[in-house]
Scaffold this motif. Structure first.
Motif, PDB file in Angstrom:
ATOM      1  N   GLU A 123       0.831  -1.195   0.000  1.00 32.67           N
ATOM      2  CA  GLU A 123       0.000   0.000   0.000  1.00 32.67           C
ATOM      3  C   GLU A 123       0.875   1.258   0.000  1.00 32.67           C
ATOM      4  O   GLU A 123       2.039   1.220   0.385  1.00 32.67           O
ATOM      5  N   SER A 124       0.261   2.356  -0.422  1.00 30.28           N
ATOM      6  CA  SER A 124       0.930   3.643  -0.388  1.00 30.28           C
ATOM      7  C   SER A 124      -0.116   4.701  -0.057  1.00 30.28           C
ATOM      8  O   SER A 124      -1.274   4.369   0.223  1.00 30.28           O
ATOM      9  N   ASP A 125       0.274   5.970  -0.118  1.00 28.55           N
ATOM     10  CA  ASP A 125      -0.693   7.015   0.195  1.00 28.55           C
ATOM     11  C   ASP A 125      -1.788   7.124  -0.857  1.00 28.55           C
ATOM     12  O   ASP A 125      -2.823   7.738  -0.612  1.00 28.55           O
ATOM     13  N   ARG A 126      -1.577   6.520  -2.021  1.00 34.04           N
ATOM     14  CA  ARG A 126      -2.603   6.562  -3.075  1.00 34.04           C
ATOM     15  C   ARG A 126      -3.149   5.181  -3.435  1.00 34.04           C
ATOM     16  O   ARG A 126      -3.978   5.073  -4.334  1.00 34.04           O
ATOM     17  N   ARG A 127      -2.709   4.153  -2.754  1.00 38.10           N
ATOM     18  CA  ARG A 127      -3.116   2.794  -3.130  1.00 38.10           C
ATOM     19  C   ARG A 127      -3.501   1.977  -1.912  1.00 38.10           C
ATOM     20  O   ARG A 127      -2.764   1.931  -0.934  1.00 38.10           O
TER      21      ARG A 127
END
Length: 273
Positions: A123-127
């Motif tokens: 995960e990331s800040d957009r995913r």
């Protein structure tokens, strides 16, 4: 250490077909899609991918995903900060292929499939990686926190459900995300009735359930979806056509005309709520 895929459910196992298709395509001299991550994943998963070798449907899965890639890129040109939700994400790498640096993304799949996916993606800040069934409304609240408009993708997923389950999934989308776009495939009854002959499906236990000869039928369900575009795999978008060999394009078109009741009943569809 090799990743064990034997614990995947019957339908979830089909994600390995599309994964292998992209890996095989990547190894061609002039692929229509390059996916080195797929090659990496095939090498890391303990599974007999060779059972799918030689099947014409492998290219079909790559063409399908490439057409949907075009639709997503067009959506992101209009809405660069929107959100894309991949239903039954499997081991798809669409985010890596189309990311514009602004899009928000949700990979949604059942817990067993997501357990495999999480071995390769983070995960990331957009995913977001979301382990849930599309039939369980728990995912709705998560997606609502992300900016609209929304683009939902169901590629080779809803066809494995019974029609009441398909209605349930689409109703959740229509009731909660007005203005959203939806890309999904539909399969005709002839194909459902003869799927045991399918070169890839005959190698796995999963079977398609939902037969839909006319994608406009979904409009008549009265849940709020409008069909914008529909076509079989011979309807290649202009942005992709140059990457598909001429001989392949001709073969697809001839097959579409001659075997319309079979090949032509498999459709890629673009709906809007």
């Amino acid at each position: 250490m090799a990743i064990d895929a034997t614990r995947l459910g019957e339908v979830q196992e089909t994600l390995l077909i599309t994964l292998y298709g992209r890996a095989v395509e990547t190894g061609k001299p002039r692929p229509i899609l390059r996916d080195p991550k797929a090659v990496e994943m095939v090498g890391a998963i303990d599974y007999d991918f060779g059972r799918f070798d030689g099947g014409r449907s492998l290219f079909g899965t790559v063409l399908r995903t490439s057409i949907i890639d075009v639709w997503v890129r067009e959506f992101l040109q209009r809405h660069p900060d929107g959100t894309v939700i991949e239903i039954g994400a499997g081991l798809n790498t669409r985010f890596e292929r189309v990311d514009n640096g602004h899009v928000h993304w949700v990979d949604l799949d059942l817990p067993d499939a997501m357990a495999v996916r999480s071995q390769f993606f983070v995960e990331s800040d957009r995913r977001r990686l979301l382990a849930a069934s599309v039939l369980d409304d728990s995912w709705v609240a998560v997606v609502k926190t992300l900016p609209g408009p929304h683009f939902f993708i169901s590629e080779g997923v809803l066809v494995y459900l019974e029609e009441p389950q398909v209605r349930r999934a689409l109703t959740l989308i229509a009731e909660n995300f007005p203005g959203a776009d939806l890309a999904m495939d539909t399969t005709g009854r002839w194909i459902i009735e003869h799927q045991d002959r399918h070169d890839s499906l005959k190698q796995v236990s999963a079977r398609m359930r939902w037969a839909c000869d006319d994608p406009a039928e979904v409009e008549r369900w009265g849940i709020g979806l409008r069909l914008l575009e529909s076509g079989d795999l011979s309807r290649i978008p202009a942005g992709l056509r140059a990457r598909v060999p001429v001989a392949r394009r001709i073969a697809l078109r001839v097959t579409s005309l001659v075997l319309r009741q079979r090949f032509g009943r498999y459709r890629l569809n673009h709906y809007r709520v």
